[in-house]
Design a protein around this motif. Structure first.
Motif, PDB file in Angstrom:
ATOM      1  N   PRO A 276      25.326 -10.862  67.586  1.00  0.00           N
ATOM      2  CA  PRO A 276      25.964 -11.494  68.757  1.00  0.00           C
ATOM      3  C   PRO A 276      27.468 -11.674  68.590  1.00  0.00           C
ATOM      4  CG  PRO A 276      23.940 -12.650  68.149  1.00  0.00           C
ATOM      5  CD  PRO A 276      24.240 -11.709  67.039  1.00  0.00           C
ATOM      6  N   ALA A 277      27.892 -12.090  67.394  1.00  0.00           N
ATOM      7  CA  ALA A 277      29.325 -12.284  67.153  1.00  0.00           C
ATOM      8  C   ALA A 277      30.067 -10.962  67.208  1.00  0.00           C
ATOM      9  CB  ALA A 277      29.537 -12.966  65.801  1.00  0.00           C
ATOM     10  N   ALA A 278      29.487  -9.904  66.620  1.00  0.00           N
ATOM     11  CA  ALA A 278      30.143  -8.601  66.640  1.00  0.00           C
ATOM     12  C   ALA A 278      30.303  -8.085  68.061  1.00  0.00           C
ATOM     13  CB  ALA A 278      29.334  -7.611  65.791  1.00  0.00           C
ATOM     14  N   ARG A 279      29.282  -8.284  68.895  1.00  0.00           N
ATOM     15  CA  ARG A 279      29.380  -7.828  70.285  1.00  0.00           C
ATOM     16  C   ARG A 279      30.472  -8.584  71.038  1.00  0.00           C
ATOM     17  NH1 ARG A 279      23.622  -7.811  69.927  1.00  0.00           N
ATOM     18  NH2 ARG A 279      23.529  -9.857  70.921  1.00  0.00           N
ATOM     19  N   GLU A 280      30.580  -9.876  70.802  1.00  0.00           N
ATOM     20  CA  GLU A 280      31.599 -10.663  71.504  1.00  0.00           C
ATOM     21  C   GLU A 280      33.013 -10.264  71.064  1.00  0.00           C
ATOM     22  OE1 GLU A 280      30.983 -13.397  74.036  1.00  0.00           O
ATOM     23  OE2 GLU A 280      29.543 -11.760  74.018  1.00  0.00           O
ATOM     24  N   VAL A 281      33.194 -10.027  69.766  1.00  0.00           N
ATOM     25  CA  VAL A 281      34.513  -9.598  69.279  1.00  0.00           C
ATOM     26  C   VAL A 281      34.869  -8.240  69.882  1.00  0.00           C
ATOM     27  CG1 VAL A 281      35.820  -8.905  67.244  1.00  0.00           C
ATOM     28  CG2 VAL A 281      34.379 -10.947  67.163  1.00  0.00           C
ATOM     29  N   ALA A 282      33.902  -7.315  69.907  1.00  0.00           N
ATOM     30  CA  ALA A 282      34.165  -6.003  70.488  1.00  0.00           C
ATOM     31  C   ALA A 282      34.485  -6.110  71.976  1.00  0.00           C
ATOM     32  CB  ALA A 282      32.952  -5.089  70.266  1.00  0.00           C
ATOM     33  N   ALA A 283      33.795  -7.016  72.671  1.00  0.00           N
ATOM     34  CA  ALA A 283      34.082  -7.209  74.097  1.00  0.00           C
ATOM     35  C   ALA A 283      35.479  -7.776  74.303  1.00  0.00           C
ATOM     36  CB  ALA A 283      33.034  -8.130  74.719  1.00  0.00           C
ATOM     37  N   ALA A 284      35.905  -8.669  73.412  1.00  0.00           N
ATOM     38  CA  ALA A 284      37.261  -9.224  73.512  1.00  0.00           C
ATOM     39  C   ALA A 284      38.306  -8.139  73.279  1.00  0.00           C
ATOM     40  CB  ALA A 284      37.441 -10.357  72.505  1.00  0.00           C
ATOM     41  N   VAL A 285      38.046  -7.228  72.338  1.00  0.00           N
ATOM     42  CA  VAL A 285      38.956  -6.109  72.106  1.00  0.00           C
ATOM     43  C   VAL A 285      39.014  -5.222  73.343  1.00  0.00           C
ATOM     44  CG1 VAL A 285      39.327  -4.023  70.746  1.00  0.00           C
ATOM     45  CG2 VAL A 285      38.659  -6.146  69.615  1.00  0.00           C
ATOM     46  N   GLY A 286      37.846  -4.974  73.951  1.00  0.00           N
ATOM     47  CA  GLY A 286      37.837  -4.173  75.172  1.00  0.00           C
ATOM     48  C   GLY A 286      38.625  -4.819  76.293  1.00  0.00           C
ATOM     49  N   ALA A 287      38.527  -6.152  76.413  1.00  0.00           N
ATOM     50  CA  ALA A 287      39.301  -6.851  77.441  1.00  0.00           C
ATOM     51  C   ALA A 287      40.798  -6.740  77.177  1.00  0.00           C
ATOM     52  CB  ALA A 287      38.871  -8.320  77.485  1.00  0.00           C
ATOM     53  N   ALA A 288      41.190  -6.821  75.903  1.00  0.00           N
ATOM     54  CA  ALA A 288      42.609  -6.684  75.566  1.00  0.00           C
ATOM     55  C   ALA A 288      43.122  -5.289  75.914  1.00  0.00           C
ATOM     56  CB  ALA A 288      42.809  -6.984  74.082  1.00  0.00           C
ATOM     57  N   LEU A 289      42.319  -4.254  75.651  1.00  0.00           N
ATOM     58  CA  LEU A 289      42.739  -2.896  75.992  1.00  0.00           C
ATOM     59  C   LEU A 289      42.783  -2.697  77.503  1.00  0.00           C
ATOM     60  CD1 LEU A 289      40.737  -0.876  73.307  1.00  0.00           C
ATOM     61  CD2 LEU A 289      43.185  -1.398  73.312  1.00  0.00           C
ATOM     62  N   ASP A 290      41.867  -3.344  78.226  1.00  0.00           N
ATOM     63  CA  ASP A 290      41.925  -3.276  79.695  1.00  0.00           C
ATOM     64  C   ASP A 290      43.244  -3.866  80.200  1.00  0.00           C
ATOM     65  OD1 ASP A 290      39.450  -2.093  79.803  1.00  0.00           O
ATOM     66  OD2 ASP A 290      38.370  -3.971  80.167  1.00  0.00           O
TER      67      ASP A 290
END
Length: 412
Positions: free
Chosen positions: A300-314
């Protein structure tokens, strides 16, 4: 020059079959020798002679049957054990009652143990227990009761055969596990060899096309960009370290069962490699720098961190343009995992984030900072006008488990 490969088959079971073959011959000679020394004491020696003729012919004719597990069929084992039991039950008829009561040897003598051992090597300890139990019953019938020496011999054969059967099962399982491990090792070496060849040829050509296309410009620049994307995708594919495959081995009565388990399955709560989730973001305009070793986090933590990275790239694409470059840096510290997203855009003017939150635009507040806050971490945003923006995501290790679903519900 043609390369020749020699294939060797390893088997810890095959020496047991060879030993069993030799044992059957030696015990046949031993049983006949015992009879020859006591021939005069037999009231009906012709019964024993007839039995030994059958036993000798059977033993010599079935030597190929005890050469391997495939040749040793259930039908053969049944017939072999039947001959041994028949010899035991014929002993009181052929031999003198005094010798039988005194604990004299049966007609097959220790040849019977070879039949039981064949069961043990072929089918393991369960088959050995069945065969030794039948031999025990026959011995008790032959003696007319549970005499002390008879019980001792029965227990000895029973325990020895079961122990050998169990050892055979363990050896067979270990052999299959070793064979699978050698297969995996060979496949890994071949993958590494292909990766080296591709790196020395295809990847270098794609990198050169990307650089030359950027210098020439025009349509060549677009061609270079596509070559760069293919280089990143191919490099991720041949690296092999991003999506490792582990093998789980189980020992059963029929050997080792090996199952392939893809460790990129992030649907559970088992630790996963954060690099696997960040790899898809890499491309011609997004660079990814990561440690050589796996960066394991709870799923769960890894998915949330990856989602935050995706939001930053967006945000980079939305505010710095589609052609803006970005870099992702992953740092695995003893006490925390730090992921930094930096771009070469125009930066964020002072007060712009506060203004966006006031207007109801909560992309940074919720998609980035909110996710890290729910995990017990933090997200720092540093931006200098004209010098790009840097987002630092920090997730401490050894944090108590956080209900990420609850965090998502609160953000909604």
């Amino acid at each position: 020059m043609t390369r020749r490969e020699r294939v060797m088959r390893m088997s810890v079971e095959q020496p047991l079959w060879r030993a069993l073959t030799g044992y059957r011959i030696l015990t046949l000679l031993y049983a006949i020798g015992l009879f020859a020394t006591a021939y005069e004491t037999f009231p009906r020696p012709w019964i024993a002679v007839g039995y030994y003729i059958v036993l000798a012919v059977w033993t010599l004719a079935t030597l190929p049957r005890t050469a391997s597990a495939a040749a040793c069929t259930k039908r053969f084992l049944t017939a072999d054990l039947t001959i041994a039991l028949t010899g035991i039950l014929l002993t009181p008829i052929a031999d003198a009652p005094a010798r039988v009561e005194a604990g004299g040897p049966t007609l097959p003598s220790i040849w019977t143990a070879g039949s039981v051992l064949a069961f043990a090597i072929k089918g393991g300890w369960r088959w050995a227990a069945l065969a030794s139990t039948l031999v025990a019953v026959a011995n008790l019938i032959e003696r007319g009761g549970p005499a002390r020496d008879t019980v001792h011999n029965v227990i000895l054969v029973w325990v020895a055969s079961i122990a050998i059967g169990y050892v055979v099962e363990v050896a067979r399982a270990s052999e299959r596990t070793l064979a699978r491990a050698l297969e995996i090792e060979a496949a890994t070496r071949e993958r590494e060899r292909l990766a080296r060849d591709i790196h020395d040829s295809v990847l270098q050509v794609l990198a050169m096309v990307q650089r030359r296309g950027a210098v020439i410009g025009g349509e060549a620049a677009e061609l270079g960009r596509m070559a760069g994307e293919q280089e990143v995708a191919l490099r991720t594919l041949v690296s092999g370290g991003l999506v490792p495959v582990s093998r789980a081995s189980e020992d059963t009565a029929q050997g080792a069962v090996v199952r392939a388990v893809d460790e990129d399955d992030t649907t559970g709560d088992e630790p996963v490699d954060l690099r696997v989730l960040l790899a898809p973001y890499a491309g011609a305009l997004v660079g990814l720098a990561e440690p050589g070793a796996p960066v394991r986090l709870p799923a769960p933590a890894a998915r949330e961190v990856a989602a935050a990275v995706g939001a930053a790239l967006d945000n980079v694409r939305a505010h710095a343009g589609e052609q803006a470059r970005a870099w992702i840096l992953v740092e695995d510290e003893p006490d925390a995992v730090i992921v930094t997203v930096r771009d070469d855009g125009p930066g964020i003017p002072d007060g712009r984030l506060a203004q966006a939150e006031g207007e109801g635009r909560l992309g940074v507040a919720l998609s980035i900072r909110g996710r890290l806050r729910d995990l017990g971490g933090s997200a720092e945003l540093i931006s200098v006008p004209g010098q790009g923006t840097e987002v630092e995501l920090k997730l401490p290790r050894n944090q108590p488990e956080t209900d990420t679903r609850r965090g998502k519900a609160e953000r909604r």
